[in-house]
Design a protein around this motif. Sequence first.
Motif, short mmCIF file in Angstrom:
data_model
loop_
_atom_site.label_atom_id
_atom_site.label_comp_id
_atom_site.label_asym_id
_atom_site.label_seq_id
_atom_site.Cartn_x
_atom_site.Cartn_y
_atom_site.Cartn_z
N VAL A 62 0.85 -1.18 0.00
CA VAL A 62 0.00 0.00 0.00
C VAL A 62 0.89 1.23 0.00
CG1 VAL A 62 -1.66 1.32 1.40
CG2 VAL A 62 -1.87 -1.17 1.21
N PRO A 63 0.60 2.27 -0.80
CA PRO A 63 1.39 3.51 -0.73
C PRO A 63 1.44 4.04 0.70
CG PRO A 63 -0.13 3.58 -2.59
CD PRO A 63 -0.50 2.36 -1.79
N LYS A 64 2.62 4.42 1.11
CA LYS A 64 2.78 4.86 2.51
C LYS A 64 1.84 6.01 2.83
CE LYS A 64 6.15 5.96 6.05
NZ LYS A 64 5.52 4.96 6.93
N GLU A 65 1.60 6.89 1.84
CA GLU A 65 0.69 8.02 2.06
C GLU A 65 -0.73 7.56 2.39
OE1 GLU A 65 3.57 9.31 -1.29
OE2 GLU A 65 2.64 7.47 -0.51
N CYS A 66 -1.02 6.30 2.09
CA CYS A 66 -2.39 5.80 2.27
C CYS A 66 -2.55 4.89 3.48
CB CYS A 66 -2.84 5.06 1.01
SG CYS A 66 -2.98 6.12 -0.45
N GLU A 67 -1.53 4.77 4.30
CA GLU A 67 -1.63 3.90 5.48
C GLU A 67 -2.82 4.29 6.36
OE1 GLU A 67 0.84 2.60 9.50
OE2 GLU A 67 1.81 3.83 7.98
N GLY A 68 -2.93 5.56 6.67
CA GLY A 68 -4.01 6.01 7.52
C GLY A 68 -5.36 5.82 6.87
N TYR A 69 -5.44 6.11 5.58
CA TYR A 69 -6.71 5.96 4.86
C TYR A 69 -7.16 4.49 4.85
CZ TYR A 69 -10.10 5.49 1.14
OH TYR A 69 -11.21 5.16 0.43
N VAL A 70 -6.25 3.58 4.52
CA VAL A 70 -6.59 2.16 4.47
C VAL A 70 -6.96 1.66 5.87
CG1 VAL A 70 -5.73 -0.17 3.98
CG2 VAL A 70 -5.27 1.69 2.39
N GLY A 71 -6.21 2.09 6.88
CA GLY A 71 -6.54 1.69 8.24
C GLY A 71 -7.92 2.17 8.66
N HIS A 72 -8.22 3.41 8.34
CA HIS A 72 -9.55 3.97 8.65
C HIS A 72 -10.63 3.18 7.93
CE1 HIS A 72 -12.97 6.72 8.08
NE2 HIS A 72 -12.60 7.27 9.22
N TYR A 73 -10.40 2.85 6.68
CA TYR A 73 -11.39 2.11 5.90
C TYR A 73 -11.61 0.70 6.48
CZ TYR A 73 -13.36 -0.69 2.12
OH TYR A 73 -14.15 -1.55 1.40
N MET A 74 -10.53 -0.01 6.77
CA MET A 74 -10.65 -1.40 7.20
C MET A 74 -11.29 -1.54 8.58
SD MET A 74 -9.64 -3.24 4.69
CE MET A 74 -9.68 -4.82 5.54
N ILE A 75 -10.98 -0.63 9.49
CA ILE A 75 -11.51 -0.73 10.84
C ILE A 75 -12.85 -0.01 10.99
CG2 ILE A 75 -11.07 -0.08 13.25
CD1 ILE A 75 -8.20 -0.74 12.86
N GLY A 76 -13.08 0.94 10.12
CA GLY A 76 -14.29 1.73 10.23
C GLY A 76 -15.52 1.07 9.63
N HIS A 77 -16.53 1.88 9.44
CA HIS A 77 -17.86 1.41 9.04
C HIS A 77 -17.91 0.94 7.59
CE1 HIS A 77 -22.26 1.33 9.24
NE2 HIS A 77 -22.30 2.03 8.13
N GLN A 78 -17.15 1.58 6.70
CA GLN A 78 -17.33 1.35 5.27
C GLN A 78 -16.93 -0.06 4.82
OE1 GLN A 78 -18.91 3.77 3.42
NE2 GLN A 78 -19.16 2.05 2.02
N TYR A 79 -15.87 -0.60 5.39
CA TYR A 79 -15.44 -1.95 5.03
C TYR A 79 -16.55 -2.96 5.30
CZ TYR A 79 -12.91 -6.40 5.43
OH TYR A 79 -12.50 -7.72 5.32
N ARG A 80 -17.20 -2.83 6.44
CA ARG A 80 -18.30 -3.74 6.77
C ARG A 80 -19.46 -3.55 5.80
NH1 ARG A 80 -19.03 -5.49 11.94
NH2 ARG A 80 -20.75 -6.66 11.00
N GLU A 81 -19.77 -2.31 5.47
CA GLU A 81 -20.87 -2.03 4.55
C GLU A 81 -20.58 -2.60 3.16
OE1 GLU A 81 -23.96 -0.64 5.19
OE2 GLU A 81 -23.25 -1.03 7.22
N ASP A 82 -19.34 -2.42 2.69
CA ASP A 82 -18.97 -2.94 1.36
C ASP A 82 -19.02 -4.47 1.34
OD1 ASP A 82 -18.63 -0.33 0.61
OD2 ASP A 82 -16.44 -0.39 0.60
N SER A 83 -18.61 -5.08 2.45
CA SER A 83 -18.68 -6.54 2.54
C SER A 83 -20.13 -7.02 2.50
CB SER A 83 -18.00 -7.03 3.82
OG SER A 83 -16.63 -6.69 3.82
N LYS A 84 -21.01 -6.28 3.16
CA LYS A 84 -22.43 -6.64 3.17
C LYS A 84 -23.04 -6.61 1.78
CE LYS A 84 -23.52 -5.05 7.86
NZ LYS A 84 -24.21 -3.99 8.65
N VAL A 85 -22.62 -5.67 0.96
CA VAL A 85 -23.14 -5.59 -0.41
C VAL A 85 -22.90 -6.92 -1.13
CG1 VAL A 85 -22.85 -4.51 -2.67
CG2 VAL A 85 -22.98 -3.08 -0.63
N ALA A 86 -21.67 -7.44 -1.01
CA ALA A 86 -21.33 -8.69 -1.69
C ALA A 86 -22.11 -9.86 -1.12
CB ALA A 86 -19.83 -8.93 -1.58
N THR A 87 -22.11 -10.01 0.20
CA THR A 87 -22.76 -11.18 0.78
C THR A 87 -24.28 -11.11 0.68
OG1 THR A 87 -22.59 -10.18 2.98
CG2 THR A 87 -20.82 -11.67 2.32
N ASN A 88 -24.84 -9.93 0.76
CA ASN A 88 -26.29 -9.80 0.59
C ASN A 88 -26.71 -10.18 -0.83
OD1 ASN A 88 -26.61 -9.02 3.23
ND2 ASN A 88 -26.91 -6.85 2.78
#
Length: 256
Positions: A62-88
């Motif tokens: 991952v680009p070093k500049e994006c460490e915080g962004y990816v961390g925020h995405y993975m631990i935050g709300h959006q990762y779960r929501e995106d996963s739900k789209v696929a499984t639903n």
Amino acid sequence: MLLLFFLATIVVASQGSDLGLSHQIHLLTPKSGSGGDYVPGLSCLSWRLGVETRNIIGWTTVPKECEGYVGHYMIGHQYREDSKVATNEAIVYVKSLKLTGDGKDVWVFDIDETSLSNLPYYAAHGFGVEPYNSTLFNQWVNKGKAPALPESLKLYKKLLSLGIKVVFLTGRPEDQRNVTATNLKDAGYHTWEKLILKASSYTGKTAVEYKSTERKKLEKNGYRIIGNIGDQWSDLLGTPTGNRTLKLPDPMYYIS
């Protein structure tokens, strides 16, 4: 401190609860996109989109500049929501099928970042910014403590209730069979038709070659692959793919 925060979060997530997820604030400062300030010359949200759509391939970290962004995405709300789209979507699909009930309908699940989550490991290693270290990662795997991805566990349970059998197809090596089986059961995946791990004969082969070959073997043995879900495009490419393929989000690493 970050890891302790994460572990508390993933315990809630592994129980399938959405309580408070929309209010979580990741301790790393997000770099761009939904979480914070724009970084000149680099849109991390656009980079993640390129990864998920396979417009960006062959990357190693991952680009070093994006460490915080990816961390925020993975631990935050959006990762779960995106996963739900696929499984639903998977659940909508299987409900529409007229199954034969002959025991030959199977759904293929990848394991890492699909059935089980390695986020406790990646939270301690830069969310994909650090180069992959097989020694450290295998030490984590051998602990057998990876929690379930709640959305995948929900899909798994729905499939079983409809009489569809589950096949786990993973890039983990054969010498991790016992710890993987125990981890799956501890995480809530109590039964399966097959657990396929990567044999030494596939050394030097790509993930696409390995997984497509194993899916061919399933079909030769009379199984119908009605669905296939994974976090990597290499879980889904190659023939046969399965009647329905679904891609879960994963901006932390790339497997060819």
